[in-house]
Motif scaffolding. Structure first.
Motif, mmCIF file in Angstrom:
data_model
loop_
_atom_site.group_PDB
_atom_site.id
_atom_site.type_symbol
_atom_site.label_atom_id
_atom_site.label_comp_id
_atom_site.label_asym_id
_atom_site.label_seq_id
_atom_site.Cartn_x
_atom_site.Cartn_y
_atom_site.Cartn_z
ATOM 1 N N LEU A 1 -43.504 20.337 -88.414
ATOM 2 C CA LEU A 1 -43.208 20.226 -86.991
ATOM 3 C C LEU A 1 -42.964 18.758 -86.680
ATOM 4 O O LEU A 1 -43.718 17.898 -87.102
ATOM 5 C CB LEU A 1 -44.394 20.745 -86.170
ATOM 6 C CG LEU A 1 -44.279 20.625 -84.649
ATOM 7 C CD1 LEU A 1 -43.176 21.527 -84.106
ATOM 8 C CD2 LEU A 1 -45.618 20.991 -84.012
ATOM 9 N N TYR A 2 -41.879 18.462 -85.940
ATOM 10 C CA TYR A 2 -41.658 17.058 -85.614
ATOM 11 C C TYR A 2 -41.524 16.809 -84.113
ATOM 12 O O TYR A 2 -41.675 15.676 -83.663
ATOM 13 C CB TYR A 2 -40.469 16.485 -86.385
ATOM 14 C CG TYR A 2 -39.141 16.608 -85.700
ATOM 15 C CD1 TYR A 2 -38.595 15.531 -85.002
ATOM 16 C CD2 TYR A 2 -38.427 17.789 -85.734
ATOM 17 C CE1 TYR A 2 -37.375 15.638 -84.366
ATOM 18 C CE2 TYR A 2 -37.210 17.902 -85.108
ATOM 19 C CZ TYR A 2 -36.694 16.822 -84.428
ATOM 20 O OH TYR A 2 -35.486 16.946 -83.797
ATOM 21 N N ARG A 3 -41.281 17.851 -83.322
ATOM 22 C CA ARG A 3 -41.197 17.664 -81.874
ATOM 23 C C ARG A 3 -41.547 18.983 -81.187
ATOM 24 O O ARG A 3 -41.158 20.044 -81.667
ATOM 25 C CB ARG A 3 -39.784 17.235 -81.482
ATOM 26 C CG ARG A 3 -39.638 16.920 -80.009
ATOM 27 C CD ARG A 3 -38.263 16.371 -79.676
ATOM 28 N NE ARG A 3 -38.099 15.050 -80.283
ATOM 29 C CZ ARG A 3 -36.941 14.552 -80.686
ATOM 30 N NH1 ARG A 3 -35.841 15.245 -80.560
ATOM 31 N NH2 ARG A 3 -36.878 13.351 -81.213
ATOM 32 N N SER A 4 -42.280 18.882 -80.053
ATOM 33 C CA SER A 4 -42.597 20.089 -79.292
ATOM 34 C C SER A 4 -42.424 19.851 -77.803
ATOM 35 O O SER A 4 -42.618 18.744 -77.316
ATOM 36 C CB SER A 4 -44.012 20.570 -79.604
ATOM 37 O OG SER A 4 -44.964 19.664 -79.114
ATOM 38 N N TRP A 5 -42.046 20.908 -77.116
ATOM 39 C CA TRP A 5 -41.893 20.915 -75.670
ATOM 40 C C TRP A 5 -42.980 21.839 -75.131
ATOM 41 O O TRP A 5 -43.153 22.949 -75.634
ATOM 42 C CB TRP A 5 -40.526 21.457 -75.276
ATOM 43 C CG TRP A 5 -39.377 20.569 -75.618
ATOM 44 C CD1 TRP A 5 -38.673 19.788 -74.749
ATOM 45 C CD2 TRP A 5 -38.775 20.356 -76.900
ATOM 46 N NE1 TRP A 5 -37.686 19.110 -75.412
ATOM 47 C CE2 TRP A 5 -37.728 19.444 -76.744
ATOM 48 C CE3 TRP A 5 -39.035 20.857 -78.193
ATOM 49 C CZ2 TRP A 5 -36.936 19.015 -77.797
ATOM 50 C CZ3 TRP A 5 -38.260 20.434 -79.249
ATOM 51 C CH2 TRP A 5 -37.218 19.519 -79.043
ATOM 52 N N ASP A 6 -43.701 21.407 -74.107
ATOM 53 C CA ASP A 6 -44.861 22.178 -73.665
ATOM 54 C C ASP A 6 -44.517 23.462 -72.935
ATOM 55 O O ASP A 6 -45.359 24.346 -72.835
ATOM 56 C CB ASP A 6 -45.839 21.319 -72.849
ATOM 57 C CG ASP A 6 -45.341 20.941 -71.465
ATOM 58 O OD1 ASP A 6 -44.150 21.140 -71.167
ATOM 59 O OD2 ASP A 6 -46.158 20.438 -70.679
ATOM 60 N N SER A 7 -43.295 23.597 -72.439
ATOM 61 C CA SER A 7 -42.935 24.878 -71.830
ATOM 62 C C SER A 7 -41.456 24.941 -71.523
ATOM 63 O O SER A 7 -40.795 23.926 -71.304
ATOM 64 C CB SER A 7 -43.722 25.115 -70.543
ATOM 65 O OG SER A 7 -43.283 24.241 -69.525
ATOM 66 N N GLY A 8 -40.966 26.137 -71.529
ATOM 67 C CA GLY A 8 -39.625 26.451 -71.073
ATOM 68 C C GLY A 8 -39.721 27.812 -70.426
ATOM 69 O O GLY A 8 -40.454 28.681 -70.905
ATOM 70 N N VAL A 9 -39.028 28.009 -69.319
ATOM 71 C CA VAL A 9 -39.057 29.289 -68.618
ATOM 72 C C VAL A 9 -37.812 30.075 -69.015
ATOM 73 O O VAL A 9 -36.684 29.580 -68.880
ATOM 74 C CB VAL A 9 -39.089 29.086 -67.088
ATOM 75 C CG1 VAL A 9 -39.072 30.431 -66.369
ATOM 76 C CG2 VAL A 9 -40.299 28.272 -66.677
ATOM 77 N N VAL A 10 -38.018 31.283 -69.507
ATOM 78 C CA VAL A 10 -36.900 32.124 -69.923
ATOM 79 C C VAL A 10 -36.172 32.642 -68.687
ATOM 80 O O VAL A 10 -36.773 33.271 -67.815
ATOM 81 C CB VAL A 10 -37.381 33.307 -70.792
ATOM 82 C CG1 VAL A 10 -36.220 34.233 -71.144
ATOM 83 C CG2 VAL A 10 -38.071 32.793 -72.055
ATOM 84 N N LEU A 11 -34.895 32.329 -68.618
ATOM 85 C CA LEU A 11 -34.060 32.837 -67.540
ATOM 86 C C LEU A 11 -33.377 34.128 -67.981
ATOM 87 O O LEU A 11 -33.226 35.061 -67.204
ATOM 88 C CB LEU A 11 -33.010 31.796 -67.139
ATOM 89 C CG LEU A 11 -32.080 32.180 -66.000
ATOM 90 C CD1 LEU A 11 -32.861 32.398 -64.708
ATOM 91 C CD2 LEU A 11 -31.025 31.106 -65.782
ATOM 92 N N GLU A 12 -32.974 34.160 -69.262
ATOM 93 C CA GLU A 12 -32.271 35.327 -69.779
ATOM 94 C C GLU A 12 -32.565 35.501 -71.260
ATOM 95 O O GLU A 12 -32.671 34.529 -72.003
ATOM 96 C CB GLU A 12 -30.768 35.149 -69.566
ATOM 97 C CG GLU A 12 -29.943 36.346 -69.937
ATOM 98 C CD GLU A 12 -28.456 36.153 -69.645
ATOM 99 O OE1 GLU A 12 -27.653 36.840 -70.299
ATOM 100 O OE2 GLU A 12 -28.106 35.322 -68.793
ATOM 101 N N SER A 13 -32.702 36.760 -71.666
ATOM 102 C CA SER A 13 -32.848 37.123 -73.070
ATOM 103 C C SER A 13 -31.865 38.258 -73.319
ATOM 104 O O SER A 13 -31.914 39.285 -72.642
ATOM 105 C CB SER A 13 -34.286 37.569 -73.344
ATOM 106 O OG SER A 13 -34.425 38.019 -74.671
ATOM 107 N N ASN A 14 -30.940 38.042 -74.263
ATOM 108 C CA ASN A 14 -29.955 39.086 -74.541
ATOM 109 C C ASN A 14 -29.687 39.172 -76.038
ATOM 110 O O ASN A 14 -30.345 38.494 -76.827
ATOM 111 C CB ASN A 14 -28.674 38.836 -73.734
ATOM 112 C CG ASN A 14 -28.040 37.497 -74.050
ATOM 113 O OD1 ASN A 14 -27.923 37.100 -75.207
ATOM 114 N ND2 ASN A 14 -27.610 36.779 -73.011
ATOM 115 N N SER A 15 -28.710 39.960 -76.419
ATOM 116 C CA SER A 15 -28.440 40.182 -77.839
ATOM 117 C C SER A 15 -27.930 38.934 -78.549
ATOM 118 O O SER A 15 -28.031 38.838 -79.771
ATOM 119 C CB SER A 15 -27.432 41.321 -78.008
ATOM 120 O OG SER A 15 -26.212 40.987 -77.375
#
Length: 177
Positions: free
Chosen positions: A21-35
């Motif tokens: 692991l070299y970088r992490s983001w503490d959160s992201g909000v999913v706006l869309e999940s598709n195929s």
């Protein structure tokens, strides 16, 4: 992969080819999940580097992750307009509420006017030797650089400012913050 739905908050982890692991983001909000993948919103996100350095994002962004393409794209809303940062990477996976991908060093920075610059060529060349990237990985990364350059020049899809603004307005409308 886990079942991901709009409104979910996920961590984001970038790894190097050796699995570290070299970088992490503490959160992201999913706006869309598709195929095809995920659309994630980043706003005031804490980023932690492997060195321990921490910093927060300066502007809101939309991050596109793809199940098949060897890149992900961050659309950043800056005072000067929309800029794009394309990370050449493995397709993502989701495990334990975390989006994970392998970063293959090369990046394309796309400016508001559509001009672009390829970044980190020295890092890519150094890491392809240090981490022993296979010939297939190297060829796949360059193939996807060429695909991105073509899409960027056409200013279509994700590189059409109106399209990205529409996605941002959809986020604001649905208030997933």
């Amino acid at each position: 992969m886990e079942n991901v739905k709009p409104g979910d908050k996920l961590l984001i982890h970038a790894y190097k080819h050796n699995g570290n692991l070299y970088r992490s983001w503490d959160s992201g909000v999913v706006l869309e999940s598709n195929s095809e993948g995920l659309v994630v919103i980043n706003k005031d996100v804490l980023i932690t580097e492997i060195s321990g350095r921490k910093w927060k994002t300066n502007e809101p962004a939309i991050w596109f992750f793809f199940k098949e393409s060897w890149y992900n794209i961050i659309c950043m809303f800056k005072e000067t307009g929309i800029n794009y940062y394309c990370n050449l990477s493995s397709p993502y996976i989701v495990e334990s509420n975390t989006i994970k991908y392998i970063d293959y060093d090369l990046d394309i920075k796309v400016f508001n006017d559509g001009s672009f610059k390829i970044l980190d060529l020295k890092e890519f060349n150094r890491n392809r030797i240090n981490f022993n990237y296979s010939r297939t990985i190297v060829e796949t990364v360059w193939e996807h650089i060429d695909k991105l350059k073509e899409i960027i020049k056409e200013k279509k899809g994700l590189f059409d400012h109106r399209y990205v603004e529409q996605i941002w307005n959809n986020f604001i409308k649905n208030n997933f913050s």
